[in-house]
Design a protein around this motif. Structure first.
Motif, PDB file in Angstrom:
ATOM      1  N   THR A 240     -47.293 -49.061 -21.965  1.00 42.14           N
ATOM      2  CA  THR A 240     -46.141 -49.838 -22.673  1.00 42.14           C
ATOM      3  C   THR A 240     -45.757 -51.054 -21.661  1.00 42.14           C
ATOM      4  OG1 THR A 240     -44.510 -48.707 -21.695  1.00 42.14           O
ATOM      5  CG2 THR A 240     -45.439 -47.909 -23.871  1.00 42.14           C
ATOM      6  N   PRO A 241     -44.879 -52.076 -22.234  1.00 46.38           N
ATOM      7  CA  PRO A 241     -44.593 -53.195 -21.263  1.00 46.38           C
ATOM      8  C   PRO A 241     -43.503 -52.516 -20.277  1.00 46.38           C
ATOM      9  CG  PRO A 241     -44.499 -53.944 -23.481  1.00 46.38           C
ATOM     10  CD  PRO A 241     -44.672 -52.585 -23.706  1.00 46.38           C
ATOM     11  N   ALA A 242     -42.713 -51.532 -20.605  1.00 45.20           N
ATOM     12  CA  ALA A 242     -41.783 -50.922 -19.867  1.00 45.20           C
ATOM     13  C   ALA A 242     -42.600 -50.331 -18.753  1.00 45.20           C
ATOM     14  CB  ALA A 242     -41.043 -49.979 -20.480  1.00 45.20           C
ATOM     15  N   TYR A 243     -43.688 -49.660 -18.867  1.00 43.47           N
ATOM     16  CA  TYR A 243     -44.516 -48.697 -17.923  1.00 43.47           C
ATOM     17  C   TYR A 243     -45.219 -49.967 -16.845  1.00 43.47           C
ATOM     18  CZ  TYR A 243     -48.466 -46.443 -15.864  1.00 43.47           C
ATOM     19  OH  TYR A 243     -49.143 -46.182 -14.846  1.00 43.47           O
ATOM     20  N   LYS A 244     -45.716 -50.776 -17.541  1.00 36.45           N
ATOM     21  CA  LYS A 244     -46.301 -51.857 -16.657  1.00 36.45           C
ATOM     22  C   LYS A 244     -45.229 -52.491 -15.563  1.00 36.45           C
ATOM     23  CE  LYS A 244     -50.040 -52.965 -19.772  1.00 36.45           C
ATOM     24  NZ  LYS A 244     -50.490 -54.071 -20.767  1.00 36.45           N
ATOM     25  N   GLU A 245     -44.059 -52.766 -16.281  1.00 32.29           N
ATOM     26  CA  GLU A 245     -42.969 -53.426 -15.254  1.00 32.29           C
ATOM     27  C   GLU A 245     -42.666 -52.382 -14.174  1.00 32.29           C
ATOM     28  OE1 GLU A 245     -39.144 -54.048 -13.649  1.00 32.29           O
ATOM     29  OE2 GLU A 245     -39.465 -52.594 -14.937  1.00 32.29           O
ATOM     30  N   GLN A 246     -42.263 -51.132 -14.640  1.00 29.63           N
ATOM     31  CA  GLN A 246     -42.023 -50.119 -13.637  1.00 29.63           C
ATOM     32  C   GLN A 246     -43.248 -49.840 -12.565  1.00 29.63           C
ATOM     33  OE1 GLN A 246     -41.970 -46.046 -15.212  1.00 29.63           O
ATOM     34  NE2 GLN A 246     -41.161 -45.194 -13.422  1.00 29.63           N
ATOM     35  N   VAL A 247     -44.701 -50.141 -13.107  1.00 26.86           N
ATOM     36  CA  VAL A 247     -45.602 -49.991 -12.011  1.00 26.86           C
ATOM     37  C   VAL A 247     -45.633 -51.148 -11.158  1.00 26.86           C
ATOM     38  CG1 VAL A 247     -48.060 -50.256 -11.872  1.00 26.86           C
ATOM     39  CG2 VAL A 247     -47.358 -48.462 -13.672  1.00 26.86           C
ATOM     40  N   ALA A 248     -45.220 -52.204 -11.445  1.00 26.61           N
ATOM     41  CA  ALA A 248     -45.272 -53.445 -10.746  1.00 26.61           C
ATOM     42  C   ALA A 248     -44.305 -53.275  -9.618  1.00 26.61           C
ATOM     43  CB  ALA A 248     -45.151 -54.754 -11.305  1.00 26.61           C
ATOM     44  N   ARG A 249     -43.106 -52.782  -9.997  1.00 23.20           N
ATOM     45  CA  ARG A 249     -41.790 -52.445  -9.065  1.00 23.20           C
ATOM     46  C   ARG A 249     -42.176 -51.367  -8.129  1.00 23.20           C
ATOM     47  NH1 ARG A 249     -38.532 -51.138 -12.643  1.00 23.20           N
ATOM     48  NH2 ARG A 249     -38.311 -49.011 -12.182  1.00 23.20           N
ATOM     49  N   MET A 250     -42.763 -50.485  -8.424  1.00 20.38           N
ATOM     50  CA  MET A 250     -43.245 -49.373  -7.573  1.00 20.38           C
ATOM     51  C   MET A 250     -44.240 -49.655  -6.769  1.00 20.38           C
ATOM     52  SD  MET A 250     -41.073 -46.911  -8.273  1.00 20.38           S
ATOM     53  CE  MET A 250     -41.625 -45.320  -7.207  1.00 20.38           C
ATOM     54  N   ARG A 251     -45.554 -50.545  -7.046  1.00 18.49           N
ATOM     55  CA  ARG A 251     -46.303 -50.952  -6.327  1.00 18.49           C
ATOM     56  C   ARG A 251     -46.096 -51.783  -4.943  1.00 18.49           C
ATOM     57  NH1 ARG A 251     -51.397 -51.762 -10.717  1.00 18.49           N
ATOM     58  NH2 ARG A 251     -51.662 -49.592 -10.993  1.00 18.49           N
ATOM     59  N   GLU A 252     -44.738 -52.700  -5.462  1.00 20.82           N
ATOM     60  CA  GLU A 252     -44.439 -53.494  -4.324  1.00 20.82           C
ATOM     61  C   GLU A 252     -43.529 -52.514  -3.143  1.00 20.82           C
ATOM     62  OE1 GLU A 252     -41.132 -57.287  -4.134  1.00 20.82           O
ATOM     63  OE2 GLU A 252     -41.600 -56.548  -5.850  1.00 20.82           O
ATOM     64  N   LYS A 253     -42.787 -51.545  -3.629  1.00 19.01           N
ATOM     65  CA  LYS A 253     -42.342 -50.583  -2.851  1.00 19.01           C
ATOM     66  C   LYS A 253     -43.366 -49.917  -1.874  1.00 19.01           C
ATOM     67  CE  LYS A 253     -39.250 -47.454  -4.167  1.00 19.01           C
ATOM     68  NZ  LYS A 253     -38.670 -46.355  -4.676  1.00 19.01           N
ATOM     69  N   TRP A 254     -44.613 -49.402  -2.703  1.00 19.92           N
ATOM     70  CA  TRP A 254     -45.484 -48.724  -1.953  1.00 19.92           C
ATOM     71  C   TRP A 254     -46.263 -49.277  -0.828  1.00 19.92           C
ATOM     72  CZ3 TRP A 254     -47.233 -46.513  -7.325  1.00 19.92           C
ATOM     73  CH2 TRP A 254     -46.423 -45.509  -7.714  1.00 19.92           C
ATOM     74  N   LEU A 299     -42.035 -39.436   5.495  1.00 21.08           N
ATOM     75  CA  LEU A 299     -41.348 -40.226   4.268  1.00 21.08           C
ATOM     76  C   LEU A 299     -39.726 -40.118   4.051  1.00 21.08           C
ATOM     77  CD1 LEU A 299     -43.979 -38.976   1.479  1.00 21.08           C
ATOM     78  CD2 LEU A 299     -44.021 -41.255   2.326  1.00 21.08           C
ATOM     79  N   THR A 300     -39.166 -41.341   3.636  1.00 19.85           N
ATOM     80  CA  THR A 300     -38.087 -41.135   3.509  1.00 19.85           C
ATOM     81  C   THR A 300     -37.393 -41.499   2.212  1.00 19.85           C
ATOM     82  OG1 THR A 300     -37.986 -43.739   4.268  1.00 19.85           O
ATOM     83  CG2 THR A 300     -37.712 -41.942   5.897  1.00 19.85           C
ATOM     84  N   ASP A 301     -38.330 -42.046   1.390  1.00 15.46           N
ATOM     85  CA  ASP A 301     -37.965 -42.445   0.039  1.00 15.46           C
ATOM     86  C   ASP A 301     -38.637 -41.169  -1.095  1.00 15.46           C
ATOM     87  OD1 ASP A 301     -37.804 -43.384  -2.438  1.00 15.46           O
ATOM     88  OD2 ASP A 301     -38.049 -45.693  -1.820  1.00 15.46           O
ATOM     89  N   MET A 320     -46.068 -35.464  -4.548  1.00 17.86           N
ATOM     90  CA  MET A 320     -45.233 -36.074  -4.664  1.00 17.86           C
ATOM     91  C   MET A 320     -44.507 -36.467  -3.276  1.00 17.86           C
ATOM     92  SD  MET A 320     -45.522 -34.603  -7.583  1.00 17.86           S
ATOM     93  CE  MET A 320     -45.199 -32.796  -7.159  1.00 17.86           C
ATOM     94  N   ALA A 321     -43.263 -37.071  -3.259  1.00 13.97           N
ATOM     95  CA  ALA A 321     -42.687 -37.361  -1.792  1.00 13.97           C
ATOM     96  C   ALA A 321     -42.275 -35.954  -1.082  1.00 13.97           C
ATOM     97  CB  ALA A 321     -41.539 -38.107  -1.779  1.00 13.97           C
ATOM     98  N   ASP A 322     -41.806 -34.979  -1.985  1.00 17.00           N
ATOM     99  CA  ASP A 322     -41.365 -33.922  -1.446  1.00 17.00           C
ATOM    100  C   ASP A 322     -42.142 -32.640  -1.442  1.00 17.00           C
ATOM    101  OD1 ASP A 322     -41.084 -33.653  -4.226  1.00 17.00           O
ATOM    102  OD2 ASP A 322     -40.012 -31.855  -4.341  1.00 17.00           O
ATOM    103  N   HIS A 323     -43.498 -32.743  -2.308  1.00 16.24           N
ATOM    104  CA  HIS A 323     -44.222 -31.367  -2.317  1.00 16.24           C
ATOM    105  C   HIS A 323     -45.490 -31.748  -3.100  1.00 16.24           C
ATOM    106  CE1 HIS A 323     -42.480 -30.640  -6.448  1.00 16.24           C
ATOM    107  NE2 HIS A 323     -43.712 -29.843  -6.552  1.00 16.24           N
ATOM    108  N   GLY A 324     -46.534 -31.223  -2.861  1.00 13.25           N
ATOM    109  CA  GLY A 324     -47.775 -31.276  -3.634  1.00 13.25           C
ATOM    110  C   GLY A 324     -48.192 -30.000  -4.319  1.00 13.25           C
ATOM    111  N   VAL A 325     -48.963 -30.216  -5.366  1.00 15.23           N
ATOM    112  CA  VAL A 325     -49.554 -29.155  -6.234  1.00 15.23           C
ATOM    113  C   VAL A 325     -50.957 -29.415  -6.263  1.00 15.23           C
ATOM    114  CG1 VAL A 325     -49.034 -27.788  -8.340  1.00 15.23           C
ATOM    115  CG2 VAL A 325     -47.296 -29.331  -7.651  1.00 15.23           C
ATOM    116  N   VAL A 326     -51.612 -28.316  -5.620  1.00 19.86           N
ATOM    117  CA  VAL A 326     -53.236 -28.345  -5.812  1.00 19.86           C
ATOM    118  C   VAL A 326     -53.711 -27.147  -6.684  1.00 19.86           C
ATOM    119  CG1 VAL A 326     -53.126 -29.344  -3.616  1.00 19.86           C
ATOM    120  CG2 VAL A 326     -53.452 -26.952  -3.551  1.00 19.86           C
TER     121      VAL A 326
END
Length: 427
Positions: A240-254, A299-301, A320-326
């Protein structure tokens, strides 16, 4: 076994190999597999021989064997194996089979030893597999001829992969990227906070197929869908457009945090990508909030989205930042699969203070049980005389198509590599 019996077994195996190759060569693209690939004992034997005894398999995590003498064991078909941390700190892998009369050396799932000692007749091996002691074997006996039989082992990003093949495929490119993508999570400093094992009465391929699509998620996984976005690629036609906007914002942070996120494929076998969770969710927990107060690595975020890792034939993973699941799967029979789940946290996180393992597990415990019901019902239907291969949705089930294509390609390639092998006693 008589020569006649061996000949009959050779003929039967050859017939099965030929039949499997013909079915795979003639299968309809983007359709599920013919029935025998999900329930036939002979095809299951081929799966074990041509896939699980030849491909790289996810075995466990390096944090599970942190010190000299720590070991873990697992069963790959009829093959018990042992993975042990050696005196030099290296990770070694061996067939868990004594060179005396074939007894299993280590019967427990995990442990710590000074040496590997067979409980039957006390033959004793060094952690690198060398035979150190064998009582009363005579003057002509040479211990150097009876070291443990090794298996191939590689490690990367905290993962341990094993292969029983004589010459396994080169997976160095994937391993390098796995290490790179997991660098922010500092996998040298994690521990297993919780672990579960469930047996699904279903063929291993059905377990993988179910994992590779979220066509069923909204109707089956309410706990998971509190945090999960079912698509993880902006090129997905459903994005969705909302997802694409969220991805762009998060990728800039990452990018600012030097956290790799690009979607990478390594054929159909391996896949890496970091993708957002639902808006407001930081982790795969019931309320979307971190399940561990102490974040992984430096990680701090807490909002790092989820790093998704796929390794065929037997693992999928979320960090994720706090834990992983394998997750790891191992076939137990034509219609039975062991699914193991492990939750990882920072090694300094304190249970009861930084995390509650019961709360951390709730989403994937529920999801695993839901998936067990789904795959077992799928297996029951496939066993019917009414079953015939059905079409996959190219929109929702492209991941399943990729898996079935990979499986078919690997089986056909491996079936054509060599003459039938019965794995009969030699020498």
């Amino acid at each position: 076994m008589t020569l006649i019996a061996r000949s009959e077994m050779n003929d039967a195996l050859t017939d099965t190999r030929d039949a499997a190759a013909e079915l795979l060569s003639n299968r309809k693209p983007a359709f599920s597999l013919p029935q025998p690939f999900y329930n036939d004992e002979r095809i299951y034997a081929l799966d074990m021989q041509e896939i699980f005894e030849k491909e790289w398999l996810f075995a466990g995590m390096t944090c599970e064997i942190p010190a000299k003498g720590n070991f873990m064991t697992l069963q790959i078909g009829n093959n018990p194996i042992i993975i042990v941390r050696g005196n030099d700190g290296a990770v070694h892998g061996f067939h868990n089979v004594c060179r005396h009369r074939g007894s299993r050396l280590c019967a427990t799932e995990k442990g710590k030893v000074a040496k590997l000692v067979c409980p039957y007749h006390q033959w004793t091996y060094e952690l690198d597999g060398r035979l150190l002691f064998a009582g009363d074997m005579g003057e002509t006996f040479d211990p150097a001829d009876y070291s443990l039989k090794p298996i191939h082992v590689v490690t990367a990003g905290g993962y341990i992969f094993v292969s029983l093949a004589e010459q396994p495929a080169d997976n160095s490119e994937f391993l390098a990227q796995l290490e790179h993508y997991l660098t922010p999570h500092d996998m040298d400093n994690v521990k297993v906070a919780a672990e579960s094992h469930i047996v699904e009465e279903a063929n291993w391929k059905l377990v993988v197929e179910n994992n590779r699509e979220c066509y069923h998620c909204n109707g089956s996984h309410p706990e998971l869908m509190n945090s999960l976005l079912e698509f993880d690629d902006t090129e997905d036609v459903r994005a969705t457009p909302a997802y694409k906007e969220q991805v762009a914002r998060m990728r800039e942070k990452w990018d600012g945090l030097n956290a790799p996120w690009q979607l990478q494929h390594f054929g159909h076998q391996n896949r890496l990508t970091r993708t957002p969770l639902k808006e407001g969710a930081a982790s795969m927990t019931l309320d979307g909030q971190p399940g561990c107060k102490k974040l992984m690595g430096e990680l701090t975020d807490p909002e790092m989205g989820a790093l998704r890792i796929l390794h065929l034939p037997n693992s999928w993973n979320h960090f994720m930042a706090d834990h992983g699941v394998v997750f790891r799967i191992l076939p137990l029979g034509p219609q039975q699969t062991l699914v193991t789940t492990k939750w990882l946290v920072h090694k300094d996180a304190v249970e009861g203070v930084d995390y509650d393992p019961v709360e951390m597990r709730k989403v994937w415990d529920a999801t695993n049980l839901q998936d067990r019901r789904i795959t077992e019902d799928n297996q029951r239907g496939i066993n019917s005389v009414a079953y015939q291969p059905g079409p996959y949705s190219k929109t929702f089930e492209f991941g399943v198509i990729d898996f079935v294509d990979w499986y078919s390609e690997r089986m056909l390639a491996n079936l054509s590599d060599e003459a039938p092998s019965l794995h009969l006693a030699r020498g």
